[in-house]
Scaffold this motif. Structure first.
Motif, PDB file in Angstrom:
ATOM      1  N   HIS B  59       5.539  11.492 -42.868  1.00 11.26           N
ATOM      2  CA  HIS B  59       5.061  11.806 -41.521  1.00 11.26           C
ATOM      3  C   HIS B  59       6.227  12.022 -40.554  1.00 11.26           C
ATOM      4  CE1 HIS B  59       2.298  12.149 -38.312  1.00 11.26           C
ATOM      5  NE2 HIS B  59       2.343  10.910 -37.863  1.00 11.26           N
ATOM      6  N   GLY B  60       7.432  11.637 -40.977  1.00  7.26           N
ATOM      7  CA  GLY B  60       8.598  11.866 -40.125  1.00  7.26           C
ATOM      8  C   GLY B  60       8.877  10.740 -39.153  1.00  7.26           C
ATOM      9  N   LEU B  61       8.248   9.585 -39.347  1.00 10.99           N
ATOM     10  CA  LEU B  61       8.520   8.442 -38.468  1.00 10.99           C
ATOM     11  C   LEU B  61       9.821   7.760 -38.866  1.00 10.99           C
ATOM     12  CD1 LEU B  61       4.975   6.844 -38.153  1.00 10.99           C
ATOM     13  CD2 LEU B  61       6.186   8.229 -36.483  1.00 10.99           C
ATOM     14  N   LEU B  62      10.223   7.956 -40.132  1.00  9.29           N
ATOM     15  CA  LEU B  62      11.485   7.411 -40.615  1.00  9.29           C
ATOM     16  C   LEU B  62      12.259   8.540 -41.282  1.00  9.29           C
ATOM     17  CD1 LEU B  62      10.129   4.143 -42.263  1.00  9.29           C
ATOM     18  CD2 LEU B  62      11.514   4.268 -40.198  1.00  9.29           C
ATOM     19  N   THR B  63      13.570   8.392 -41.325  1.00  9.59           N
ATOM     20  CA  THR B  63      14.405   9.413 -41.949  1.00  9.59           C
ATOM     21  C   THR B  63      14.861   8.905 -43.313  1.00  9.59           C
ATOM     22  OG1 THR B  63      15.198   9.857 -39.732  1.00  9.59           O
ATOM     23  CG2 THR B  63      16.375  10.924 -41.527  1.00  9.59           C
ATOM     24  N   PRO B  64      14.672   9.706 -44.365  1.00  9.38           N
ATOM     25  CA  PRO B  64      15.080   9.251 -45.694  1.00  9.38           C
ATOM     26  C   PRO B  64      16.596   9.079 -45.777  1.00  9.38           C
ATOM     27  CG  PRO B  64      14.268  11.527 -45.772  1.00  9.38           C
ATOM     28  CD  PRO B  64      14.027  11.028 -44.392  1.00  9.38           C
ATOM     29  N   THR B  65      17.034   8.124 -46.600  1.00 11.64           N
ATOM     30  CA  THR B  65      18.478   7.964 -46.793  1.00 11.64           C
ATOM     31  C   THR B  65      18.967   8.876 -47.910  1.00 11.64           C
ATOM     32  OG1 THR B  65      17.897   5.931 -47.961  1.00 11.64           O
ATOM     33  CG2 THR B  65      18.855   5.699 -45.795  1.00 11.64           C
ATOM     34  N   SER B  66      18.050   9.316 -48.785  1.00 10.63           N
ATOM     35  CA  SER B  66      18.443  10.323 -49.771  1.00 10.63           C
ATOM     36  C   SER B  66      17.210  11.135 -50.163  1.00 10.63           C
ATOM     37  CB  SER B  66      19.068   9.657 -51.002  1.00 10.63           C
ATOM     38  OG  SER B  66      18.138   8.763 -51.577  1.00 10.63           O
ATOM     39  N   GLY B  67      17.463  12.309 -50.727  1.00 10.40           N
ATOM     40  CA  GLY B  67      16.357  13.148 -51.175  1.00 10.40           C
ATOM     41  C   GLY B  67      15.801  14.020 -50.069  1.00 10.40           C
ATOM     42  N   ARG B  68      14.753  14.751 -50.410  1.00 11.44           N
ATOM     43  CA  ARG B  68      14.226  15.740 -49.474  1.00 11.44           C
ATOM     44  C   ARG B  68      12.712  15.648 -49.345  1.00 11.44           C
ATOM     45  NH1 ARG B  68      17.406  19.920 -48.237  1.00 11.44           N
ATOM     46  NH2 ARG B  68      15.583  21.184 -47.821  1.00 11.44           N
ATOM     47  N   ILE B  69      12.243  16.024 -48.154  1.00  9.70           N
ATOM     48  CA  ILE B  69      10.809  16.174 -47.909  1.00  9.70           C
ATOM     49  C   ILE B  69      10.637  17.584 -47.371  1.00  9.70           C
ATOM     50  CG2 ILE B  69       8.862  15.422 -46.496  1.00  9.70           C
ATOM     51  CD1 ILE B  69      10.240  12.654 -46.432  1.00  9.70           C
ATOM     52  N   ASP B  70      10.082  18.469 -48.163  1.00 11.00           N
ATOM     53  CA  ASP B  70       9.988  19.870 -47.755  1.00 11.00           C
ATOM     54  C   ASP B  70       8.543  20.287 -47.583  1.00 11.00           C
ATOM     55  OD1 ASP B  70      12.797  20.652 -47.824  1.00 11.00           O
ATOM     56  OD2 ASP B  70      12.644  20.271 -49.983  1.00 11.00           O
ATOM     57  N   TRP B  71       8.208  20.624 -46.344  1.00 13.06           N
ATOM     58  CA  TRP B  71       6.905  21.227 -46.089  1.00 13.06           C
ATOM     59  C   TRP B  71       7.023  22.714 -46.398  1.00 13.06           C
ATOM     60  CZ3 TRP B  71       2.971  17.955 -45.052  1.00 13.06           C
ATOM     61  CH2 TRP B  71       3.309  16.680 -44.607  1.00 13.06           C
ATOM     62  N   SER B  72       5.905  23.321 -46.715  1.00 16.10           N
ATOM     63  CA  SER B  72       5.916  24.733 -47.066  1.00 16.10           C
ATOM     64  C   SER B  72       6.544  25.562 -45.941  1.00 16.10           C
ATOM     65  CB  SER B  72       4.483  25.191 -47.337  1.00 16.10           C
ATOM     66  OG  SER B  72       4.442  26.580 -47.398  1.00 16.10           O
ATOM     67  N   LEU B  73       6.274  25.073 -44.732  1.00 15.28           N
ATOM     68  CA  LEU B  73       6.802  25.737 -43.548  1.00 15.28           C
ATOM     69  C   LEU B  73       8.246  25.276 -43.371  1.00 15.28           C
ATOM     70  CD1 LEU B  73       5.660  27.398 -41.116  1.00 15.28           C
ATOM     71  CD2 LEU B  73       5.306  25.213 -40.017  1.00 15.28           C
ATOM     72  N   GLY B  74       9.194  26.021 -43.920  1.00 18.34           N
ATOM     73  CA  GLY B  74      10.568  25.548 -43.876  1.00 18.34           C
ATOM     74  C   GLY B  74      11.199  25.735 -42.510  1.00 18.34           C
ATOM     75  N   GLY B  75      12.206  24.942 -42.225  1.00 18.14           N
ATOM     76  CA  GLY B  75      13.035  25.165 -41.051  1.00 18.14           C
ATOM     77  C   GLY B  75      12.463  24.719 -39.719  1.00 18.14           C
ATOM     78  N   ALA B  76      11.206  24.227 -39.713  1.00 11.72           N
ATOM     79  CA  ALA B  76      10.645  23.795 -38.432  1.00 11.72           C
ATOM     80  C   ALA B  76      11.145  22.387 -38.091  1.00 11.72           C
ATOM     81  CB  ALA B  76       9.120  23.801 -38.503  1.00 11.72           C
ATOM     82  N   SER B  77      11.160  22.059 -36.800  1.00 15.60           N
ATOM     83  CA  SER B  77      11.648  20.750 -36.380  1.00 15.60           C
ATOM     84  C   SER B  77      10.645  19.665 -36.764  1.00 15.60           C
ATOM     85  CB  SER B  77      11.851  20.733 -34.862  1.00 15.60           C
ATOM     86  OG  SER B  77      10.596  20.696 -34.227  1.00 15.60           O
ATOM     87  N   VAL B  78      11.170  18.421 -36.859  1.00  9.84           N
ATOM     88  CA  VAL B  78      10.321  17.281 -37.206  1.00  9.84           C
ATOM     89  C   VAL B  78       9.161  17.156 -36.213  1.00  9.84           C
ATOM     90  CG1 VAL B  78      10.257  14.764 -37.391  1.00  9.84           C
ATOM     91  CG2 VAL B  78      12.201  16.028 -38.306  1.00  9.84           C
ATOM     92  N   ALA B  79       9.485  17.327 -34.918  1.00  9.99           N
ATOM     93  CA  ALA B  79       8.462  17.175 -33.890  1.00  9.99           C
ATOM     94  C   ALA B  79       7.366  18.233 -34.060  1.00  9.99           C
ATOM     95  CB  ALA B  79       9.090  17.288 -32.505  1.00  9.99           C
ATOM     96  N   PHE B  80       7.786  19.451 -34.375  1.00 10.98           N
ATOM     97  CA  PHE B  80       6.797  20.517 -34.542  1.00 10.98           C
ATOM     98  C   PHE B  80       5.910  20.240 -35.743  1.00 10.98           C
ATOM     99  CE2 PHE B  80       5.490  24.550 -36.425  1.00 10.98           C
ATOM    100  CZ  PHE B  80       4.858  25.143 -35.350  1.00 10.98           C
ATOM    101  N   LEU B  81       6.542  19.802 -36.846  1.00 14.10           N
ATOM    102  CA  LEU B  81       5.770  19.520 -38.057  1.00 14.10           C
ATOM    103  C   LEU B  81       4.779  18.385 -37.816  1.00 14.10           C
ATOM    104  CD1 LEU B  81       8.654  19.731 -40.649  1.00 14.10           C
ATOM    105  CD2 LEU B  81       6.692  21.264 -40.514  1.00 14.10           C
ATOM    106  N   ARG B  82       5.227  17.367 -37.059  1.00  9.11           N
ATOM    107  CA  ARG B  82       4.382  16.198 -36.857  1.00  9.11           C
ATOM    108  C   ARG B  82       3.147  16.527 -36.025  1.00  9.11           C
ATOM    109  NH1 ARG B  82       8.217  11.719 -35.938  1.00  9.11           N
ATOM    110  NH2 ARG B  82       8.254  12.558 -33.849  1.00  9.11           N
ATOM    111  N   ARG B  83       3.284  17.550 -35.186  1.00  7.51           N
ATOM    112  CA  ARG B  83       2.129  17.937 -34.378  1.00  7.51           C
ATOM    113  C   ARG B  83       0.981  18.449 -35.211  1.00  7.51           C
ATOM    114  NH1 ARG B  83       3.793  20.104 -28.522  1.00  7.51           N
ATOM    115  NH2 ARG B  83       5.008  18.281 -28.055  1.00  7.51           N
ATOM    116  N   ARG B  84       1.270  18.832 -36.442  1.00 12.22           N
ATOM    117  CA  ARG B  84       0.187  19.361 -37.277  1.00 12.22           C
ATOM    118  C   ARG B  84      -0.264  18.327 -38.286  1.00 12.22           C
ATOM    119  NH1 ARG B  84       2.342  25.277 -38.492  1.00 12.22           N
ATOM    120  NH2 ARG B  84       0.499  25.246 -39.826  1.00 12.22           N
TER     121      ARG B  84
END
Lengths: 233, 246
Positions: B59-84
Motif C-alpha cells: 500500500h506504500g505506507l512503508l518503504t521496502p529495504t530490499s526488492g521491488r513492488i511494481d504496479w502495472s502503471l510504472g513510474g507513477a508516484s507513491v501518492a498517486f498510486l495510493r489514491r487508487r
C-alpha cells in the motif's frame, strides 16, 4: 474615602458597576483576549507543524518551546520594553505605554503555552491517525487542519490556560504599559497600585472580579472537556 | 473500478525479492508473487508472519529495504498510486466528526469536489446501511458500525484494490458477517481484494487464492481449493491442523 468594611465597599463597587472599575476590567479583557487570539492563531499551526515535520534543530525547538512556557512575565516585559523604547529598534513606532505594547508582551507570554500544548496534542494524535491519513492520501501539510480540528477540545483547554496566564500576570503589562490611569491600567496593575496606596476596597473589588473570571474560565474548560468526551468519544 | 481495457490499469502487481528489515532484524525476506487484476486473495499465517507488514508495504505506507513492488502503471508516484487503493485496518481510525463527514473528508483529500463528494458519501453510507447514522459522531458508533463506516469510506473512494488487515478480529459474528458481505460487494464491483485473517472459516468462505506466510517468508501462493485440501508446504499443513508453527 468612606469608612467601613473594605469588603462591603468592594461589593458595592461591583454591584453599582462603578465606571472606574468597569473601565479597568474592560481594558484587561480587551488586552488579554486580543493577545490570546493572536497567540492561538500563530501558536496552534506552529505547534502542529513542529509536531509533524522533521527538520534540523527540531529537538531544540521543542525544548525551547517547553522552557518558554515558564518565561517570567517581567522578563517578557523587559524584552518588549527594550524593543519598543525610544532607543530600541522599534522605538519609532511609539508603541511604548500603549495597550498595543501590552498585547505584544502578553502574546509573547501566551504563545509558548499554546504552541507547546498544540505540539504535544497533535503529535499524539498523529501517532494514532498517521497510517489512516496517509492511506487516504493526506500529506503532512494537509493533515494539520484535520488534526487541529480533531484535537479541538484539548486545544480549547490550552487556549483558556493561556488566557488565565495573560489575565493574571502583572509584570509584563506593568513594564510596557506603565499603569497609566485610564489608558493602560488593567486589573492586576491596579490591584498592585491600590493596595500599596491603601485603597483596599478598589483593590479588593478588582481582586474579586479577577478571581471570578479565572474560576469561570477554568470551569468552562473543564465542562467543554467533559461534554466533548461524552458526545464525541 | 477495474477495467482490463484501461491502458493505465493499476494491476497486475508484481512483487519481487521483497525484504524488510527493522533494527537489524529481518521481518520479511525474499517475497515474490504477482496479483492479477481480479479475485480475492487471503493472507494466512501465524502471528508475526509478516501479513500486516506485507500489506503496508504494498500500500506504500512503508518503504521496502530490499526488492521491488511494481504496479502495472510504472513510474507513477507513491501518492498517486495510493489514491487508487484503499486500506481498512483492524481498528478503524475515524475522525471526531459525523459519519458522513468522515467519508466526505476522505473524498476531499482525493480532490473530489463538494457536490460530487456529498453525493458519493451519501451513496456509500446508503449501501452499507449507515444512512440513519449519517449525523452521529463516528467515535460513539459501535465497533461493528465503525468498521462498516471504514468500509463505506473505502467504497466511496472507488479503489482498484482494497487491502483489509484482519478487519473482523475485534467483531462479533453479526458484524463479521456484514464485513464479509461488504468484501463480496467490493469483489462484485471489480475491486481487487487482499485481506488477512486468523479465521480459517472466513478464509474458506472468501478466498479465491491464498498467500501463506510464515516467519517472514512466503511459503505458498495457491488457489484456495488446493490450499485447504492439499497444502503444498508442511508448515501450511500444520497451520491448517491447528498445530503451532513459527
Amino acid at each position: 474615602m468612606a469608612a467601613g468594611n473594605p469588603f462591603a465597599i468592594a461589593l458595592e463597587l461591583i454591584l453599582e458597576r462603578d465606571p472606574v472599575l468597569l473601565g479597568i476590567v474592560g481594558l484587561s479583557l480587551q488586552v488579554s483576549l486580543t493577545a490570546v487570539a493572536i497567540a492561538a492563531l500563530l501558536g496552534l499551526p506552529l505547534g502542529a507543524a513542529i509536531a509533524l515535520f522533521r527538520f534540523p534543530g527540531r529537538g531544540i525547538a521543542v525544548a525551547g518551546l517547553n522552557a518558554l512556557m515558564g518565561l517570567p512575565p517581567v522578563v517578557a516585559g523587559l524584552m518588549v520594553y527594550l524593543l519598543l523604547s525610544r532607543a530600541g529598534p522599534l522605538g519609532s513606532w511609539g508603541l511604548l505605554f500603549t495597550p498595543t505594547a501590552m498585547v505584544i508582551a502578553q502574546t509573547l507570554l501566551v504563545l509558548p503555552i499554546i504552541a507547546a500544548l498544540s505540539r504535544q496534542v497533535v503529535e499524539d494524535l498523529w501517532e494514532e491517525y498517521r497510517e489512516q491519513l496517509q492511506s487516504l492520501g493526506s500529506s503532512r501539510l494537509r493533515a494539520i487542519p484535520t488534526l487541529l480540528w480533531d484535537a479541538r477540545f484539548s486545544l480549547v483547554t490550552g487556549v483558556l490556560a493561556g488566557f488565565g496566564r495573560a489575565s493574571a500576570e502583572v509584570g509584563a503589562v506593568l513594564i510596557v504599559g506603565g499603569n497609566i490611569d485610564g489608558v493602560t491600567r488593567v486589573m492586576t496593575t491596579a490591584i498592585a497600585l491600590e493596595t500599596s496606596r491603601g485603597d483596599l476596597p478598589l483593590a479588593l473589588a478588582l481582586g474579586i472580579v479577577l478571581l471570578l473570571l479565572v474560576m469561570l474560565v477554568n470551569a468552562t474548560a473543564y465542562l467543554i472537556g467533559e461534554q466533548a468526551k461524552r458526545r464525541l468519544g | 473500478m477495474n477495467d482490463l481495457s484501461r491502458p493505465d490499469a493499476l494491476l497486475p502487481l508484481r512483487v519481487s525479492a521483497l525484504g524488510f528489515r527493522h533494527r537489524g532484524q529481518s521481518l520479511l525476506d525474499g517475497v515474490e508473487f504477482t496479483l492479477g487484476p481480479v479475485g480475492r486473495t487471503i493472507l494466512l499465517g501465524p502471528n508475526g508472519a509478516g501479513k500486516s507488514l506485507l500489506m503496508r508495504l504494498c500500500h506504500g505506507l512503508l518503504t521496502p529495504t530490499s526488492g521491488r513492488i511494481d504496479w502495472s502503471l510504472g513510474g507513477a508516484s507513491v501518492a498517486f498510486l495510493r489514491r487508487r487503493q484503499a486500506m481498512v485496518f483492524q481498528r478503524p481510525v475515524l475522525l471526531r466528526r459525523g459519519a458522513l463527514a468522515n467519508v466526505r473528508h476522505a473524498l476531499s483529500l482525493q480532490g473530489v469536489g463538494r457536490a460530487e463528494g456529498k453525493r458519493r458519501a451519501e451513496d456509500a453510507l446508503e449501501r452499507f446501511g449507515l444512512s440513519p447514522l449519517a449525523r452521529r459522531p463516528a467515535r460513539v458508533l459501535s465497533g461493528g458500525e465503525q468498521q462498516r463506516l471504514a468500509l463505506a469510506r473505502a467504497w466511496a473512494l472507488r479503489p482498484e484494490i482494497l487491502f483489509l488487515d484482519e478487519p473482523t478480529s475485534a467483531l462479533d459474528p453479526a458484524a463479521t458477517k456484514s464485513v464479509e458481505d461488504a468484501v463480496l460487494d467490493f469483489h462484485r464491483a471489480g475491486t481487487r481484494v487482499v485481506m488477512s485473517t486468523h479465521d480459517l472459516g472466513q478464509a474458506r468462505r472468501l478466498a479465491d487464492d491464498v498467500l501463506f506466510l510464515c516467519g517472514g517468508r512466503l511459503l505458498e501462493q495457491t488457489p484456495a481449493t488446493t490450499f485447504f485440501e492439499q497444502p503444498q508446504s508442511p508448515e501450511a499443513a500444520a497451520f491448517l491442523r491447528g498445530d503451532l508453527v513459527w
